[in-house]
Write an enzyme that holds these catalytic residues in place. Structure first.
Site, PDB file in Angstrom:
ATOM      1  N   ASP A  80       0.877  -1.282   0.022  1.00 30.78           N
ATOM      2  CA  ASP A  80      -0.104   0.256  -0.031  1.00 30.78           C
ATOM      3  C   ASP A  80       0.955   1.377   0.002  1.00 30.78           C
ATOM      4  O   ASP A  80       1.720   1.519   0.911  1.00 30.78           O
ATOM      5  CB  ASP A  80      -0.744  -0.007   1.287  1.00 30.78           C
ATOM      6  CG  ASP A  80      -1.796   0.860   1.473  1.00 30.78           C
ATOM      7  OD1 ASP A  80      -2.517   1.218   0.362  1.00 30.78           O
ATOM      8  OD2 ASP A  80      -2.197   1.464   2.709  1.00 30.78           O
ATOM      9  N   HIS A 181      -7.765   9.900   3.997  1.00 36.24           N
ATOM     10  CA  HIS A 181      -7.229   8.754   4.994  1.00 36.24           C
ATOM     11  C   HIS A 181      -7.345   9.420   6.513  1.00 36.24           C
ATOM     12  O   HIS A 181      -7.264  10.484   6.651  1.00 36.24           O
ATOM     13  CB  HIS A 181      -5.612   8.738   4.760  1.00 36.24           C
ATOM     14  CG  HIS A 181      -5.337   8.139   3.510  1.00 36.24           C
ATOM     15  ND1 HIS A 181      -4.393   8.558   2.577  1.00 36.24           N
ATOM     16  CD2 HIS A 181      -5.564   6.886   3.137  1.00 36.24           C
ATOM     17  CE1 HIS A 181      -4.051   7.744   1.599  1.00 36.24           C
ATOM     18  NE2 HIS A 181      -4.947   6.623   1.966  1.00 36.24           N
ATOM     19  N   GLY A 182      -8.014   8.489   7.283  1.00 38.04           N
ATOM     20  CA  GLY A 182      -8.176   8.599   8.390  1.00 38.04           C
ATOM     21  C   GLY A 182      -9.531   9.056   8.854  1.00 38.04           C
ATOM     22  O   GLY A 182     -10.505   9.105   8.019  1.00 38.04           O
ATOM     23  N   GLY A 222      -9.233   5.186   2.008  1.00 38.94           N
ATOM     24  CA  GLY A 222      -9.799   5.978   3.009  1.00 38.94           C
ATOM     25  C   GLY A 222     -10.910   5.408   3.206  1.00 38.94           C
ATOM     26  O   GLY A 222     -11.976   6.471   3.636  1.00 38.94           O
ATOM     27  N   GLY A 223     -11.181   4.344   3.517  1.00 32.88           N
ATOM     28  CA  GLY A 223     -12.628   3.723   3.889  1.00 32.88           C
ATOM     29  C   GLY A 223     -13.120   4.110   5.312  1.00 32.88           C
ATOM     30  O   GLY A 223     -14.252   4.003   5.345  1.00 32.88           O
ATOM     31  N   THR A 246      -7.825   2.930   9.495  1.00 32.38           N
ATOM     32  CA  THR A 246      -7.693   3.603  10.917  1.00 32.38           C
ATOM     33  C   THR A 246      -8.819   2.941  11.746  1.00 32.38           C
ATOM     34  O   THR A 246      -8.634   2.693  12.955  1.00 32.38           O
ATOM     35  CB  THR A 246      -8.334   5.043  10.580  1.00 32.38           C
ATOM     36  OG1 THR A 246      -7.415   5.543   9.618  1.00 32.38           O
ATOM     37  CG2 THR A 246      -8.223   5.743  11.955  1.00 32.38           C
TER      38      THR A 246
HETATM   39  P1  13P Z   1      -8.415   4.926   6.402  1.00 31.96           P
HETATM   40  O1  13P Z   1      -7.111   4.677   7.242  1.00 31.96           O
HETATM   41  O2  13P Z   1      -9.056   5.831   6.203  1.00 31.96           O
HETATM   42  O3  13P Z   1      -9.091   3.629   6.318  1.00 31.96           O
HETATM   43  O4  13P Z   1      -7.776   4.536   5.020  1.00 31.96           O
HETATM   44  C1  13P Z   1      -6.511   3.437   4.773  1.00 31.96           C
HETATM   45  C2  13P Z   1      -6.070   3.308   3.492  1.00 31.96           C
HETATM   46  O5  13P Z   1      -6.597   3.975   2.505  1.00 31.96           O
HETATM   47  C3  13P Z   1      -4.959   2.741   3.086  1.00 31.96           C
HETATM   48  O6  13P Z   1      -4.398   2.746   1.847  1.00 31.96           O
END
Ligand code: 13P
Length: 299
Positions: A80, A181-182, A222-223, A246
């Protein structure tokens, strides 16, 4: 095991998404694979550069091989946000099934040029390894934030997306459509909701999909914390991989803190960690259900 390409193609054809869950230790890996096995779902285990360094790329490959052998479910090991060709090469030489080159901080021309180098390197190996590129500016990191401002300029441009995939030959494309993200931390409200990220720009996703059609697998980073209805609509509009980090980190850390506080004299790791694994499993299973990939190993 089906090839990673076939696993992703099945998601595209059958209109569901596969969860890409980040992991950096045995407990997180265990929670993710057990959840996927329980729900008969294909799954992606992702490691960022930092997570890869912590656990070791070759070591996580072996650990996943053992789980895969025992449970007989498709698990894709994915790098990733690789930021250099060197990291990508390290992952591929360690046996990763899929790599994400994140050139989103570069201008379009340089992003295309460098992503193309990654694709050429991977295709030369003729190994069926998936290459994910990224276009658009995704703000934040996989932590709690007090606020993140999204600008329309950050979003992936549909024409550039088509140019990017045609010139690079990537298999997958991570898009910026208002995702971050987050998680943005908010006060609890009457419905008990403590976290909520902004809505996605679903109309932008629709425009991107109309341009790129089924030529590429569309990926949503960023789910965590994204409104569930938006995630469902994004999958209906063509997203086939959703990244989650996250929410797993929160489940892991908060539960560990709670257990250590409650059981002040407990020092045995295998009596401390099961509750932590349970908490992470709960999140992973909710996401697998939300993404519609339950029973996907049978499709
Ligand atoms: P989150 O931390 O917002 O879930 O995003 C994870 C991500 O997109 C890893 O590439």
């Amino acid at each position: 095991m089906l090839s990673p390409y076939k696993i992703l193609k099945s998601a595209q054809l059958n209109h569901y998404a596969i969860g890409a869950f980040n992991a950096c230790n045995l407990e997180l890996i265990k929670a993710i694979v057990i959840s996927a096995h329980r729900l008969k779902s294909s799954v992606i285990i992702a490691t960022s550069e930092g997570e890869s360094e912590f656990i070791g790329m070759r070591k996580i490959r072996k650990i996943i091989d053992v789980w895969q052998e025992e449970l007989n479910i498709p698990i894709i090991l994915h790098l990733d946000h690789g930021h250099s060709l060197e990291k990508i090469k390290e992952a591929i030489n360690s046996g990763y099934d899929s790599v994400h080159f994140d050139g989103s901080s570069l201008c379009l021309e340089d992003n295309i040029k460098t992503t193309k180098k990654v694709v050429n390197y991977v295709k030369k190996k003729n190994s069926g390894i998936i290459v994910e590129g990224e276009l658009g500016y995704l703000r934040g990191s996989s932590e709690l934030h007090s606020g993140v401002e999204i600008k329309e300029d950050d979003l992936t441009d549909p024409d550039e997306a088509l140019e990017f995939i045609e010139k690079t030959g990537v298999d997958s494309l991570a898009v910026a459509i208002g995702n971050i993200h987050g998680i943005i931390k908010k006060q609890s409200n009457s419905s008990g909701l403590k976290y909520r990220n902004p809505h996605l720009y679903l109309s932008r996703l629709k425009q991107i999909k109309e341009k790129v059609e089924d030529k590429v697998f569309l990926v949503l980073h960023g789910g965590s914390g994204t409104p569930e209805g938006d995630i469902k609509k994004a999958i209906d509009l063509g997203i086939i991989k959703v990244n989650i980090n996250t929410e797993l980190r929160i489940a892991f850390s908060n539960t560990l803190r709670k257990i250590l506080k409650e059981k002040k004299n407990e020092i045995v790791p295998y009596r401390i960690m099961p509750a932590v694994i349970d908490a992470v499993e709960k999140v992973v299973m909710e996401k697998i259900k939300l993404f519609g990939s339950v029973n996907s190993i049978l499709k």
